[in-house]
Design an enzyme around this catalytic site. Structure first.
Site, mmCIF file in Angstrom:
data_model
loop_
_atom_site.group_PDB
_atom_site.id
_atom_site.type_symbol
_atom_site.label_atom_id
_atom_site.label_comp_id
_atom_site.label_asym_id
_atom_site.label_seq_id
_atom_site.Cartn_x
_atom_site.Cartn_y
_atom_site.Cartn_z
ATOM 1 C CG HIS A 21 -1.926 1.079 1.283
ATOM 2 N ND1 HIS A 21 -3.046 1.033 2.086
ATOM 3 C CD2 HIS A 21 -1.979 2.277 0.659
ATOM 4 C CE1 HIS A 21 -3.739 2.142 1.945
ATOM 5 N NE2 HIS A 21 -3.104 2.928 1.089
ATOM 6 C CG HIS A 200 -7.663 3.176 -0.305
ATOM 7 N ND1 HIS A 200 -6.936 2.578 -1.283
ATOM 8 C CD2 HIS A 200 -6.816 4.041 0.321
ATOM 9 C CE1 HIS A 200 -5.703 3.065 -1.271
ATOM 10 N NE2 HIS A 200 -5.595 3.961 -0.306
ATOM 11 C CD GLU A 203 -7.647 6.586 4.487
ATOM 12 O OE1 GLU A 203 -8.160 6.460 3.362
ATOM 13 O OE2 GLU A 203 -6.601 7.244 4.687
HETATM 14 N N1 ADE Z 1 -4.721 8.534 -2.089
HETATM 15 C C1 ADE Z 1 -3.483 8.631 -1.590
HETATM 16 N N2 ADE Z 1 -3.477 8.302 -0.293
HETATM 17 C C2 ADE Z 1 -4.750 7.966 0.036
HETATM 18 C C3 ADE Z 1 -5.386 7.519 1.217
HETATM 19 N N3 ADE Z 1 -4.725 7.358 2.365
HETATM 20 N N4 ADE Z 1 -6.700 7.284 1.182
HETATM 21 C C4 ADE Z 1 -7.386 7.455 0.062
HETATM 22 N N5 ADE Z 1 -6.848 7.870 -1.080
HETATM 23 C C5 ADE Z 1 -5.525 8.113 -1.098
HETATM 24 ZN ZN ZN Z 2 -3.786 4.743 0.447
#
Ligand code: ADE
Ligand code: ZN
Length: 343
Positions: A21, A200, A203
């Protein structure tokens, strides 16, 4: 901040590991942004490297993304993409990375008039050189989820002439309000092309986005995924199905997903039996490469050599390589552990 034993730090940085990642655009250091801006005649909204770095005080994901996309605006030529890729791969190798699966965001560049061919050819040049030096690495094309499904489809089709240059697709950018289901049809097409799928999720977005990424996109790994802990049934599923989670501790602190490294959920995730890996996400913006993420996270959470070795092993197991290559990676990890036992 816990004291860090230098021998432990050396062990952690030297652990053979996979980085699963990392956004290549997030590896652009402020100095490189200024150098490329001068080389390409691109105007920046910041007067100096120091002024740009001072702006890296993020309050959430969006506040970071605004600066991240501005930083990427200096990338115009294949040489720019090759330089950026080379610099990352050299730093990753120095941090024990033997396998790198690298995200790139083509829409950030094609929207500015940079051709898909320029982006992919530049990055491929850097990867080919690293491969010649013994590194295993591949690209994963990410769709920007704040843009439309139609834009994602157009991007996938524009990338098809370069189908052999990337191994999978991912989903990134502003999470909340852009659920995985928005891209179910694009990911179905990508799967039909034989591409790997990651996304993703969890988060900043809710645990349900993780469920959607698995069930509607066919995600083989979840990027971040930390908010899974809010849903016990989901945790049980992720553990049972051994779904790898590409966790990024420095990122989560910088983007205020958690307050301090000492409070990071990674330890609880391990204790819940989840397939956790450690990664850098956007190292130029979040204060350190993958090695520093291992060192400071293990120190802050009191994780020992065995726990760190388990994380590195999970990263290698979760990589998208054939069985023989993976067995070779795991043998390298075992050799490292044997050589450093008792050190
Ligand atoms: N693009 C780059 N870093 C990211 C992240 N942490 N979350 C979502 N999109 C991203
Ligand atoms: Zn990311």
């Amino acid at each position: 901040m816990s004291a860090i034993d230098p021998a432990f730090a050396t062990f952690l940085v030297g652990l053979p590991k996979a980085e699963l990642h990392v956004h290549i655009e997030g590896t652009l250091e402020p100095e490189t942004i200024f150098r490329l801006a001068a080389r390409n005649g691109v105007a920046l909204a910041y007067e100096s490297v120091e002024a740009l770095r001072a702006a890296y005080a993020f309050t959430d994901l969006q506040s970071f993304l605004d600066i991240y996309y501005a930083g990427a605006s200096v990338l115009l030529t294949a040489a720019d993409f090759a330089d950026m890729g080379r610099a990352y791969l050299a730093r990753a190798a120095a941090d024990g990375v033997i396998r790198a699966e690298i995200f790139f965001d083509p829409q950030t560049h094609t929207a500015r008039g940079v051709a898909m061919a320029t982006v992919i050819e530049g990055l491929t040049r850097a990867l080919d050189e690293a491969r010649a030096g013994g590194m295993s690495c591949d690209l994963i094309l990410c769709f920007l989820r704040h843009l439309s499904e139609e834009d994602a489809f157009a991007t996938l089709r524009a990338a098809l002439p370069f189908r052999d240059a990337f191994i999978g697709v991912g989903l990134d950018s502003s999470e909340v309000g852009h659920p995985p289901e928005k891209f179910a049809r694009v990911f179905a097409e990508a799967r039909a092309l034989g591409l790997h799928v990651v996304a993703h999720a969890g988060e900043e977005g809710p645990p349900d986005y993780i469920v959607q990424a698995l069930d509607l996109l066919g995600a083989e790994r979840i990027d971040h995924g930390v908010r899974c802990l809010e849903d016990a049934d989901l945790v049980a599923r992720l553990a049972r199905e051994r779904v790898p989670l590409t966790v990024c501790p420095f990122s989560n602190v910088k983007l205020r997903v958690c307050d301090r490294l000492e409070d990071h959920p990674l330890r609880r995730m391990l204790e819940a039996g989840l397939a956790v890996t450690i990664n850098s996400d956007d190292p130029a913006y979040f204060g350190g490469q993958i090695g520093a993420n291992y060192v400071e996270t293990c120190a802050a959470l009191g994780l020992d050599r065995a726990a760190a070795a388990r994380i590195a092993r999970t990263s290698l197991e979760a990589s998208f390589v054939d069985a023989a290559t993976k067995a070779g990676f795991l043998a390298r990890l075992d050799a490292h552990l044997a050589a450093t036992a008792g050190a």
